[in-house]
Design a protein around this motif. Structure first.
Motif, PDB file in Angstrom:
ATOM      1  N   GLU A 144       0.838  -1.201   0.000  1.00 53.99           N
ATOM      2  CA  GLU A 144       0.000   0.000   0.000  1.00 53.99           C
ATOM      3  C   GLU A 144       0.875   1.255   0.000  1.00 53.99           C
ATOM      4  O   GLU A 144       1.961   1.273   0.579  1.00 53.99           O
ATOM      5  CB  GLU A 144      -0.919   0.021   1.213  1.00 53.99           C
ATOM      6  CG  GLU A 144      -2.085  -0.932   1.125  1.00 53.99           C
ATOM      7  CD  GLU A 144      -3.093  -0.712   2.230  1.00 53.99           C
ATOM      8  OE1 GLU A 144      -4.305  -0.669   1.945  1.00 53.99           O
ATOM      9  OE2 GLU A 144      -2.669  -0.595   3.405  1.00 53.99           O
ATOM     10  N   ARG A 145       0.371   2.287  -0.642  1.00 54.40           N
ATOM     11  CA  ARG A 145       1.038   3.593  -0.632  1.00 54.40           C
ATOM     12  C   ARG A 145       0.482   4.387   0.537  1.00 54.40           C
ATOM     13  O   ARG A 145      -0.706   4.692   0.581  1.00 54.40           O
ATOM     14  CB  ARG A 145       0.789   4.311  -1.951  1.00 54.40           C
ATOM     15  CG  ARG A 145       1.497   3.664  -3.151  1.00 54.40           C
ATOM     16  CD  ARG A 145       0.902   4.121  -4.463  1.00 54.40           C
ATOM     17  NE  ARG A 145      -0.495   3.655  -4.592  1.00 54.40           N
ATOM     18  CZ  ARG A 145      -1.291   3.989  -5.586  1.00 54.40           C
ATOM     19  NH1 ARG A 145      -0.872   4.779  -6.545  1.00 54.40           N
ATOM     20  NH2 ARG A 145      -2.530   3.521  -5.624  1.00 54.40           N
ATOM     21  N   TYR A 202      -2.664   8.120  -2.743  1.00 52.18           N
ATOM     22  CA  TYR A 202      -2.288   7.199  -1.681  1.00 52.18           C
ATOM     23  C   TYR A 202      -3.471   6.309  -1.286  1.00 52.18           C
ATOM     24  O   TYR A 202      -4.627   6.725  -1.325  1.00 52.18           O
ATOM     25  CB  TYR A 202      -1.791   7.982  -0.457  1.00 52.18           C
ATOM     26  CG  TYR A 202      -0.637   8.899  -0.793  1.00 52.18           C
ATOM     27  CD1 TYR A 202       0.667   8.424  -0.782  1.00 52.18           C
ATOM     28  CD2 TYR A 202      -0.863  10.228  -1.162  1.00 52.18           C
ATOM     29  CE1 TYR A 202       1.730   9.253  -1.120  1.00 52.18           C
ATOM     30  CE2 TYR A 202       0.191  11.057  -1.496  1.00 52.18           C
ATOM     31  CZ  TYR A 202       1.486  10.566  -1.482  1.00 52.18           C
ATOM     32  OH  TYR A 202       2.532  11.386  -1.826  1.00 52.18           O
ATOM     33  N   ASP A 203      -3.131   5.102  -0.864  1.00 52.76           N
ATOM     34  CA  ASP A 203      -4.138   4.180  -0.348  1.00 52.76           C
ATOM     35  C   ASP A 203      -4.524   4.528   1.084  1.00 52.76           C
ATOM     36  O   ASP A 203      -5.658   4.296   1.506  1.00 52.76           O
ATOM     37  CB  ASP A 203      -3.606   2.744  -0.381  1.00 52.76           C
ATOM     38  CG  ASP A 203      -3.224   2.308  -1.786  1.00 52.76           C
ATOM     39  OD1 ASP A 203      -4.108   2.287  -2.651  1.00 52.76           O
ATOM     40  OD2 ASP A 203      -2.032   2.002  -2.008  1.00 52.76           O
ATOM     41  N   VAL A 204      -3.559   5.057   1.825  1.00 55.71           N
ATOM     42  CA  VAL A 204      -3.783   5.409   3.230  1.00 55.71           C
ATOM     43  C   VAL A 204      -3.092   6.728   3.530  1.00 55.71           C
ATOM     44  O   VAL A 204      -1.948   6.943   3.109  1.00 55.71           O
ATOM     45  CB  VAL A 204      -3.219   4.324   4.185  1.00 55.71           C
ATOM     46  CG1 VAL A 204      -3.554   4.673   5.637  1.00 55.71           C
ATOM     47  CG2 VAL A 204      -3.754   2.947   3.833  1.00 55.71           C
ATOM     48  N   LEU A 221      -6.413  10.815  -1.874  1.00 55.39           N
ATOM     49  CA  LEU A 221      -6.741   9.414  -1.653  1.00 55.39           C
ATOM     50  C   LEU A 221      -7.229   8.739  -2.928  1.00 55.39           C
ATOM     51  O   LEU A 221      -7.819   9.371  -3.799  1.00 55.39           O
ATOM     52  CB  LEU A 221      -7.857   9.290  -0.598  1.00 55.39           C
ATOM     53  CG  LEU A 221      -7.501   9.334   0.882  1.00 55.39           C
ATOM     54  CD1 LEU A 221      -8.768   9.231   1.709  1.00 55.39           C
ATOM     55  CD2 LEU A 221      -6.516   8.240   1.253  1.00 55.39           C
ATOM     56  N   THR A 222      -7.003   7.431  -2.994  1.00 48.87           N
ATOM     57  CA  THR A 222      -7.626   6.637  -4.047  1.00 48.87           C
ATOM     58  C   THR A 222      -9.129   6.573  -3.787  1.00 48.87           C
ATOM     59  O   THR A 222      -9.616   6.985  -2.727  1.00 48.87           O
ATOM     60  CB  THR A 222      -7.052   5.215  -4.065  1.00 48.87           C
ATOM     61  OG1 THR A 222      -7.283   4.617  -2.772  1.00 48.87           O
ATOM     62  CG2 THR A 222      -5.559   5.231  -4.349  1.00 48.87           C
ATOM     63  N   GLU A 223      -9.853   6.031  -4.746  1.00 49.75           N
ATOM     64  CA  GLU A 223     -11.317   6.005  -4.651  1.00 49.75           C
ATOM     65  C   GLU A 223     -11.798   5.276  -3.398  1.00 49.75           C
ATOM     66  O   GLU A 223     -12.818   5.643  -2.809  1.00 49.75           O
ATOM     67  CB  GLU A 223     -11.908   5.338  -5.892  1.00 49.75           C
ATOM     68  CG  GLU A 223     -13.424   5.342  -5.922  1.00 49.75           C
ATOM     69  CD  GLU A 223     -13.971   4.688  -7.177  1.00 49.75           C
ATOM     70  OE1 GLU A 223     -15.215   4.657  -7.334  1.00 49.75           O
ATOM     71  OE2 GLU A 223     -13.169   4.197  -8.001  1.00 49.75           O
ATOM     72  N   ARG A 224     -11.061   4.238  -2.990  1.00 48.10           N
ATOM     73  CA  ARG A 224     -11.431   3.490  -1.787  1.00 48.10           C
ATOM     74  C   ARG A 224     -10.336   3.592  -0.713  1.00 48.10           C
ATOM     75  O   ARG A 224     -10.158   2.684   0.100  1.00 48.10           O
ATOM     76  CB  ARG A 224     -11.693   2.021  -2.138  1.00 48.10           C
ATOM     77  CG  ARG A 224     -12.899   1.827  -3.051  1.00 48.10           C
ATOM     78  CD  ARG A 224     -13.154   0.357  -3.318  1.00 48.10           C
ATOM     79  NE  ARG A 224     -14.306   0.159  -4.180  1.00 48.10           N
ATOM     80  CZ  ARG A 224     -15.565   0.080  -3.756  1.00 48.10           C
ATOM     81  NH1 ARG A 224     -15.834   0.178  -2.459  1.00 48.10           N
ATOM     82  NH2 ARG A 224     -16.566  -0.104  -4.605  1.00 48.10           N
ATOM     83  N   GLY A 225      -9.631   4.712  -0.716  1.00 52.86           N
ATOM     84  CA  GLY A 225      -8.555   4.895   0.244  1.00 52.86           C
ATOM     85  C   GLY A 225      -9.060   5.209   1.640  1.00 52.86           C
ATOM     86  O   GLY A 225     -10.251   5.450   1.875  1.00 52.86           O
ATOM     87  N   ARG A 226      -8.117   5.212   2.607  1.00 53.68           N
ATOM     88  CA  ARG A 226      -8.453   5.435   4.011  1.00 53.68           C
ATOM     89  C   ARG A 226      -7.716   6.660   4.531  1.00 53.68           C
ATOM     90  O   ARG A 226      -6.501   6.781   4.376  1.00 53.68           O
ATOM     91  CB  ARG A 226      -8.071   4.215   4.861  1.00 53.68           C
ATOM     92  CG  ARG A 226      -8.729   2.933   4.402  1.00 53.68           C
ATOM     93  CD  ARG A 226      -8.536   1.801   5.404  1.00 53.68           C
ATOM     94  NE  ARG A 226      -7.152   1.523   5.733  1.00 53.68           N
ATOM     95  CZ  ARG A 226      -6.350   0.774   4.980  1.00 53.68           C
ATOM     96  NH1 ARG A 226      -6.777   0.279   3.819  1.00 53.68           N
ATOM     97  NH2 ARG A 226      -5.108   0.534   5.348  1.00 53.68           N
ATOM     98  N   LEU A 227      -8.471   7.547   5.149  1.00 60.06           N
ATOM     99  CA  LEU A 227      -7.902   8.728   5.791  1.00 60.06           C
ATOM    100  C   LEU A 227      -8.082   8.583   7.292  1.00 60.06           C
ATOM    101  O   LEU A 227      -9.196   8.361   7.780  1.00 60.06           O
ATOM    102  CB  LEU A 227      -8.602   9.998   5.313  1.00 60.06           C
ATOM    103  CG  LEU A 227      -8.276  11.291   6.090  1.00 60.06           C
ATOM    104  CD1 LEU A 227      -6.798  11.646   5.963  1.00 60.06           C
ATOM    105  CD2 LEU A 227      -9.149  12.439   5.603  1.00 60.06           C
TER     106      LEU A 227
END
Length: 317
Positions: A144-145, A202-204, A221-227
């Motif tokens: 993951e990025r 980024y993924d996260v 963030l990516t479309e399904r990324g986490r912040l």
């Protein structure tokens, strides 16, 4: 005993060295002879009484606890009648109450055996920041990025190491003075926010004590990324960064992106995990500076200024 005391809210000069009675442990408490205590933003919030809504917990007119401090490392002096898993002479680290003092009280559930390969000053840098990082980085997976904003601070230095150890491609964001530290912690890319903008996808994203707009962070963030928002800095006097954290919680159900604002609590199980990682050489605390007890006000002022890399620690005795 000698302790840092505070009788009114305000800047660091409201803290001073004084004499207070040595606390006595209740049935379920432990009295620790403090060797070192960490400096974190929780101390700053209680010192200033900001955001104002926090005074509902800190004390309305003045700090409820005259002696500040949460992180500690030291030696068990005595235990209450109901404490069975600790005994006088044990070297421990964890979270307590009023740790900027020669002695402090703590609950057994917030203490663990001190890592054998750390000094007391190094161990005192771990508990609150390390546990926070452990609890929020645990979901990072290999490949993951990951973007860590505030990678050169207390929580950020642990979050960067944990993400890198998990196989993530870590980008750390920090000021110029902390670039070398962040790179040494395992960040593949380092962004000096004083010289260049945040870019990439980024993924996260772990935003530690930041104040960037939610929209800007979601755009990275990516479309399904986490912040993950950690800390509540910036904002107005009443609610500070809590407004941004509340906005993330309210927005989360209506987007594919995952927006989190977790609350971390120091627990023995997490301290045990951190000790195992430290003793195995996977994790190490980054102590930027140490200060004698009398200079604790300067330590908190330096934390607020943000110039010192890693974690700041107050040494006692």
């Amino acid at each position: 005993m000698k302790a840092i005391v505070q009788d009114e809210y305000g800047p660091s000069h409201t803290l001073s060295l004084g004499e207070v009675p040595t606390p006595r442990p209740g049935p379920g408490q432990v009295l620790i002879r403090v060797h070192a205590a960490g400096v974190d933003y929780g101390v700053w919030h209680i010192m200033t009484g900001l955001p104002l809504v926090g005074r509902l917990g800190f004390g309305l007119r003045r700090p409820r606890n005259r002696v500040p401090g949460m992180d500690l490392a030291g030696v068990v002096e005595s235990v209450g009648a109901k404490v069975t898993d600790l005994r006088p002479g044990d070297e421990v680290y964890g979270a307590g109450t009023g740790t900027y003092a020669e002695y402090a009280l703590a609950r057994p559930g917030k203490l663990a055996r001190k890592p054998a390969n750390l000094s007391f000053a190094e161990a005192a840098a771990v508990p609150v920041s390390g546990v926070t990082a452990l609890q929020v980085v645990g979901q990072v997976t290999a490949g993951e990025r990951v973007l860590v904003i505030g990678a050169g601070g207390g929580v950020g230095s642990f979050a960067t190491q944990l993400a890198a150890a998990g196989g993530a491609d870590v980008t750390g964001v920090c000021s110029t003075a902390k670039v070398d530290l962040v790179r040494s912690l395992g960040a593949r890319t380092v962004i000096d926010y004083t010289r260049e903008p945040l870019t990439g996808t980024y993924d996260v994203i772990h935003d530690i004590a930041g104040n960037r707009p939610l929209r800007q962070l979601r755009g990275l963030l990516t479309e399904r990324g986490r912040l993950v928002l950690i800390g509540a800095e910036g904002g107005g006097r009443w609610f500070g960064g809590l407004n941004r954290m509340l906005a993330a919680r309210l927005t989360g159900p209506f987007t594919r992106q995952r927006l989190d604002a977790p609350i971390s609590l120091t627990r023995t199980a997490d301290l045990d995990t951190l000790r195992d990682l430290i003793e195995a050489g996977t994790l190490r605390p980054s102590v930027g500076r140490t200060y004698p007890l009398a200079e604790a006000p300067k330590a908190v002022a330096d934390l607020e200024a943000g110039n010192a890399p890693g974690k700041l620690v107050v040494t006692v005795g």
